[in-house]
Design an enzyme around this catalytic site. Sequence first.
Site, PDB file in Angstrom:
ATOM      1  CB  CYS A  74      -0.892  -0.313   1.175  1.00  0.00           C
ATOM      2  SG  CYS A  74      -2.039   1.625   1.294  1.00  0.00           S
ATOM      3  CB  CYS A  77      -0.524   2.380   4.102  1.00  0.00           C
ATOM      4  SG  CYS A  77      -2.122   1.754   3.605  1.00  0.00           S
ATOM      5  CG  ASP A  78       3.367   1.223   4.381  1.00  0.00           C
ATOM      6  OD1 ASP A  78       2.876   1.757   5.515  1.00  0.00           O
ATOM      7  OD2 ASP A  78       3.164   0.146   4.127  1.00  0.00           O
TER       8      ASP A  78
END
Length: 309
Positions: free
Chosen positions: A137, A140-141
Amino acid sequence: MNIENYDVVIIGAGPAGMCAAIYAKRAGLNVALLEKNYPGGQIVITDEIENYPGFFEKISGYELANKLLRHCQKFGIEPQITVIQKIELSKKFAGHKIYTENVIYETKSIIFCNGANPRKLNISGEAEFTGRGVSYCATCDAAFFKNKKVAVIGGGDSALEEALYLTKFVDKLFLIHRRDKFRALKIIVDKVMANPKIELVLETIPLKIIGEKNVKGLTLKNVKTEKITELAIDGVFIFAGYIANTEIIPQEIEKDENGYIVVDKKQQTNIKGVFAAGDICSKFLRQVITACSDGAIAAIAAMHYIDSV
C-alpha cells in the site's frame, strides 16, 4: 449443538467489523462478532500508521487494533474466535443461520467484514520483510521511504498509479514488470514514461527479497536472457492485485467481476438484511478510515432494517 440468537452477526473483526460492532451495540442491538484469526485484520502487520485521524504522532497497526478491541470490550463486545463452516441465508426474518463447530448463530441480519488480502508473489523474503520494507500500500507507507530508493512490482493500473504516487516521496523508483508492455491505461503509462524518477525494468521478475533487519535489495531475473542481477533498494511495493476473502460468502450474494461484494449506499447487498463493509466490498478506496466508515453505516442500516420489519 448450541443455538444462539442475535440481532446482528458481524463476520470479521478488522477495523470495519469492530466499528460495526461498536455502532450496533450503541444502537441497542444484540451483537455477535466472529473472527477466525485475531482481531485487527491486516493492520496488525502494519508497522506504523500515520494517516488515521487523531494519531498524528504515528501508531503501530497492532496498537490501533488493540485500541479498537478495547473500545469493543468497553461495550461488552468480545470477538469470538471461531471458524465458520457454512452460512444459510433465509427470506424469513431472523432466519439466517451461521454454522460453526459448536454453535449455530441465528440472526436477523449479517454484516460481512471478511476483508481482502494482497495477492502475494510467494518469493523468498516476502513474508519475512512484510512491514519492514515490503509493502502492499503506497498510500499507507510512502512517507516512510522519503528520499530513498524503492521498487514497484506490477504492470496494471494500480501498480502504475501507486508508482506515480510514490514519486512524490522517493528519490528513485524502479518499476519492475514481467512483460515488455503494461496492461495499464495509456494515459497512466504516458505519465509513468514521462516521470524522471521512474526507471523501467521490463521483462523481469523478482526472485528474492534481500535484507537483514530491513529490505536492502532484490534479486531479479530477465525472462528473455535469464540473466540474474541484484538491485540495491530500501523498499519493495508489491501490486499484484487483491483477493477478496469470499470463500464463505453464499453464492446468491452479488459480486463484481473481481469477486468483491456489491453494496449500495447503505452497505446493503442484494439480499435484504445482509450487509458488507470494508475491503471485501467493491469500492474505490481501501483504507482503515474507509473501513471504519463502512462499518458504522452498515450497523445503523442493519438497525433500521430490523426496526422496519
